[in-house]
Write a protein that holds these residues in place. Sequence first.
Motif, short mmCIF file in Angstrom:
data_model
loop_
_atom_site.label_atom_id
_atom_site.label_comp_id
_atom_site.label_asym_id
_atom_site.label_seq_id
_atom_site.Cartn_x
_atom_site.Cartn_y
_atom_site.Cartn_z
N ASN A 5 17.24 8.40 8.33
CA ASN A 5 17.97 9.01 9.34
C ASN A 5 17.02 8.86 10.47
O ASN A 5 16.68 9.94 10.97
CB ASN A 5 18.58 10.21 9.25
N GLU A 6 16.70 7.62 10.90
CA GLU A 6 15.84 7.67 12.28
C GLU A 6 16.85 8.21 13.46
O GLU A 6 16.33 8.57 14.51
CB GLU A 6 15.46 6.43 12.51
N ALA A 7 18.22 8.19 13.23
CA ALA A 7 19.13 8.36 14.28
C ALA A 7 18.86 9.99 14.70
O ALA A 7 18.89 10.10 16.02
CB ALA A 7 20.52 8.32 13.77
N LYS A 8 18.57 10.81 13.86
CA LYS A 8 18.43 12.34 14.34
C LYS A 8 17.14 12.28 15.22
O LYS A 8 17.01 13.22 16.00
CB LYS A 8 18.58 13.22 13.17
N ALA A 9 16.15 11.66 14.58
CA ALA A 9 14.78 11.98 15.23
C ALA A 9 15.07 11.16 16.87
O ALA A 9 14.43 11.65 17.76
CB ALA A 9 13.81 10.89 14.62
N ILE A 10 15.74 9.94 16.92
CA ILE A 10 15.87 9.46 18.27
C ILE A 10 16.89 10.26 19.15
O ILE A 10 16.45 10.49 20.18
CB ILE A 10 16.56 7.95 17.87
N THR A 11 17.96 10.84 18.51
CA THR A 11 18.59 11.76 19.21
C THR A 11 17.78 12.94 19.87
O THR A 11 17.93 13.34 21.10
CB THR A 11 19.82 12.37 18.38
N PHE A 12 16.93 13.37 18.99
CA PHE A 12 16.27 14.61 19.40
C PHE A 12 15.24 14.07 20.61
O PHE A 12 14.94 15.02 21.65
CB PHE A 12 15.17 15.21 18.47
N CYS A 13 14.53 12.85 20.41
CA CYS A 13 13.57 12.46 21.40
C CYS A 13 14.32 12.26 22.71
O CYS A 13 13.91 12.63 23.72
CB CYS A 13 13.19 11.14 20.97
N LEU A 14 15.53 11.74 22.65
CA LEU A 14 16.41 11.54 23.73
C LEU A 14 16.79 12.94 24.71
O LEU A 14 16.89 12.90 25.83
CB LEU A 14 17.61 10.78 23.66
N LEU A 15 16.85 13.75 23.85
CA LEU A 15 17.31 15.20 24.49
C LEU A 15 16.12 15.61 25.08
O LEU A 15 16.35 16.39 26.23
CB LEU A 15 17.68 16.08 23.21
N VAL A 16 15.02 15.51 24.52
CA VAL A 16 13.81 15.97 25.24
C VAL A 16 13.58 15.20 26.26
O VAL A 16 13.10 15.70 27.56
CB VAL A 16 12.63 15.80 24.30
N LEU A 17 13.79 13.99 26.28
CA LEU A 17 13.40 12.93 27.43
C LEU A 17 14.44 13.50 28.69
O LEU A 17 14.18 13.52 29.82
CB LEU A 17 13.78 11.73 27.30
N ILE A 18 15.93 13.79 28.43
CA ILE A 18 16.83 13.97 29.51
C ILE A 18 16.35 15.36 29.92
O ILE A 18 16.57 15.54 31.09
CB ILE A 18 18.40 13.96 28.61
#
Length: 310
Positions: free
Chosen positions: A227-240
Amino acid sequence: MTEDEFSCNNCNKTDWSEKGSTSCKPRVVEYIPFKDSLATWIIVGVFIFIGLTLAVSVLFAINYTTPVVKSAGGPMCFLILFCLTLCSLSIFFYFDKPTVAFCVLRYLPFLLFYTVCLACFVVRSFQIVYIFKAAAMFPMFYSLWIKYHGQWVIITVAFVAQAIFLLILYSCAPPRPYNIMLNPDKILPSCDLDLTAASASLILLCLLCSLCFIFSYMGKDLPKNFNEAKAITFCLLVLILTWIAFATVHILYRGKYIQFFNALAILTSLYSFLLWYFLPKCYIIIFQPHKNTQQFFQGLIQSYTKTTNE
């Protein structure tokens, strides 16, 4: 400024005079030099970031054939880490008095190579979601995707498109130094970026970010180790959230420290992917090697398959 008591001349743009004054005074030029403590902290953060990316690259290279590295993207991981390192170079040009070269290098590395990073994460999140949720329904698409190296085609197209947009930007309206008059007695040197000319480049970044978020959110219920998907989602939230915070500061504050906040926003954007995507995998490789085996991953997949079939 007066030549005599009956005639007056305007002061130069870099000078000013008080009301009723007969002489000009130089304006104070405000910027953050490299020796400033805030600049020092940011630069130290950049060097730490570069050191960590090199360490992660070495660790991944040593464990290249293991399931954790393969599930993280394999060779794509090294491209992401390399591009993140190149992005960090732009931070050095947010300090000291800007020149033409500083203005060019302030935006170019980040816009170009962060595009590659986002394209890699778009492809990675799409592949994960497709394999687990759509491969059985559209097997022909996946075979064509593998045969024609679809992931590298998408990444190359995104890179070339961004390179063309930036070439147009730097040809038609290149960023140049200009002075912002904060007060009658103060000048803030900055770089003039034409947002209209840069709109295509920024829209591409936003599009990639949106696609990445959509695909990664779709894979939020996949097996934990895949589940890299959850990690990527969290990264994008931090980015936004980072860039929303910077935009708010940029609207409310005008001063020399705006360049510090801009550099901090870029550094946070880079650390978000390094800390929340790569370091958890490094933790598994170093401290939980029992989870970095083919048997462990196959057990997770079988468990997920049983769950979805029930």
